[in-house]
Design an enzyme around this catalytic site. Structure first.
Site, PDB file in Angstrom:
ATOM      1  N   PRO A  48      17.313  10.500 -37.031  1.00 42.11           N
ATOM      2  CA  PRO A  48      16.737  10.128 -35.739  1.00 42.11           C
ATOM      3  C   PRO A  48      16.556   8.626 -35.532  1.00 42.11           C
ATOM      4  CG  PRO A  48      15.079  11.155 -37.128  1.00 42.11           C
ATOM      5  CD  PRO A  48      16.391  11.309 -37.826  1.00 42.11           C
ATOM      6  N   ASN A  49      16.876   8.226 -34.326  1.00 44.64           N
ATOM      7  CA  ASN A  49      16.711   6.868 -33.816  1.00 44.64           C
ATOM      8  C   ASN A  49      17.677   5.846 -34.403  1.00 44.64           C
ATOM      9  OD1 ASN A  49      14.488   7.502 -32.038  1.00 44.64           O
ATOM     10  ND2 ASN A  49      13.302   7.781 -33.911  1.00 44.64           N
ATOM     11  N   ARG A  53      17.234  -1.546 -31.802  1.00 45.35           N
ATOM     12  CA  ARG A  53      15.875  -1.132 -32.147  1.00 45.35           C
ATOM     13  C   ARG A  53      15.283  -2.048 -33.217  1.00 45.35           C
ATOM     14  NH1 ARG A  53      14.621   3.693 -36.203  1.00 45.35           N
ATOM     15  NH2 ARG A  53      12.359   3.548 -36.181  1.00 45.35           N
ATOM     16  N   TYR A  63      15.573  -3.842 -38.635  1.00 43.15           N
ATOM     17  CA  TYR A  63      16.836  -3.147 -38.838  1.00 43.15           C
ATOM     18  C   TYR A  63      18.081  -4.001 -38.592  1.00 43.15           C
ATOM     19  CZ  TYR A  63      13.695   0.825 -38.796  1.00 43.15           C
ATOM     20  OH  TYR A  63      12.678   1.685 -39.075  1.00 43.15           O
ATOM     21  N   ASN A 110      20.788   8.681 -44.477  1.00 40.21           N
ATOM     22  CA  ASN A 110      19.593   7.993 -43.993  1.00 40.21           C
ATOM     23  C   ASN A 110      18.938   8.978 -43.030  1.00 40.21           C
ATOM     24  OD1 ASN A 110      17.625   6.463 -42.763  1.00 40.21           O
ATOM     25  ND2 ASN A 110      18.893   4.622 -42.642  1.00 40.21           N
ATOM     26  N   ALA A 124      12.951   9.166 -40.117  1.00 41.46           N
ATOM     27  CA  ALA A 124      11.592   9.686 -40.254  1.00 41.46           C
ATOM     28  C   ALA A 124      11.551  11.073 -40.884  1.00 41.46           C
ATOM     29  CB  ALA A 124      10.898   9.697 -38.893  1.00 41.46           C
ATOM     30  N   GLU A 159      20.159   8.957 -50.949  1.00 43.71           N
ATOM     31  CA  GLU A 159      19.210   8.625 -49.879  1.00 43.71           C
ATOM     32  C   GLU A 159      19.241   7.119 -49.644  1.00 43.71           C
ATOM     33  OE1 GLU A 159      14.361   8.922 -49.188  1.00 43.71           O
ATOM     34  OE2 GLU A 159      15.190   9.234 -51.187  1.00 43.71           O
ATOM     35  N   HIS A 211      17.707   3.838 -47.066  1.00 47.79           N
ATOM     36  CA  HIS A 211      16.830   3.291 -46.023  1.00 47.79           C
ATOM     37  C   HIS A 211      17.141   1.817 -45.884  1.00 47.79           C
ATOM     38  CE1 HIS A 211      14.553   6.963 -45.881  1.00 47.79           C
ATOM     39  NE2 HIS A 211      14.575   6.950 -47.204  1.00 47.79           N
ATOM     40  N   ARG A 269       6.096  -0.618 -45.973  1.00 46.28           N
ATOM     41  CA  ARG A 269       5.791  -0.242 -44.596  1.00 46.28           C
ATOM     42  C   ARG A 269       4.544   0.632 -44.548  1.00 46.28           C
ATOM     43  NH1 ARG A 269      10.820   1.244 -41.314  1.00 46.28           N
ATOM     44  NH2 ARG A 269       9.310   0.841 -39.674  1.00 46.28           N
TER      45      ARG A 269
END
Length: 148
Positions: free
Chosen positions: A11-12, A19, A24, A75, A78, A99, A101, A108
């Site tokens: 998502p996103n 964004r 990012y 990735n 969330a 995985e 990120h 964070r």
């Protein structure tokens, strides 16, 4: 026949390059995939890319790709921090999943410090921006004994 690594974003991440560029970056995923595909270490590898904002669609992509690729770079956005179903889907396939990120999730918000999918993955890479995808591809390639 070319071997394939699939990069799957959650998502996103369709908004990469727009964004929160301070977190990012300014490059879109499509631009990065094009650059990454030209790297010599990927000369015998095809990169495929998919993105979805929907949890069930991520699970479907993992199931679908598991029979046609040598590994998946994931990735999950969330969903990393919330989805047992995604962790179960990773456990249900036999190919390695790395995985990824872009940001260092441990610097964070506290909720992002916990990954529900890490234990199901071959490994995790975070905090290196778009280079995280390259590092994940290298790690998958290091698991393959021959690339024919």
């Amino acid at each position: 026949m070319l071997k394939e690594i699939s990069i799957i974003n959650g998502p996103n991440l369709n908004l990469l390059g727009k964004r929160e560029p301070d977190i990012y970056g300014n490059e879109s995923m499509e631009q990065y995939i094009q650059r990454l595909s030209q790297k010599s270490f990927l000369s015998k590898i095809k990169l495929s890319y998919a993105q979805t904002n929907h949890e069930g669609a991520l699970i479907d992509l993992l199931h679908e790709k598991s029979s046609s690729v040598i590994g998946i770079v994931l990735n999950a956005g969330a969903y990393t921090h919330t989805s047992l179903a995604l962790a179960d889907a990773i456990r249900s396939i036999s190919i390695p999943v790395v995985e990824v990120h872009l940001s260092n999730i441990f610097t964070r918000e506290k909720i992002r410090h916990r990954s529900l999918i890490s234990a199901a993955c071959k490994g995790s890479i975070c905090g290196f921006g778009m280079t995280s995808y390259k590092l994940a591809a290298i790690s998958l390639l290091s698991q393959i004994s021959t690339l024919d």
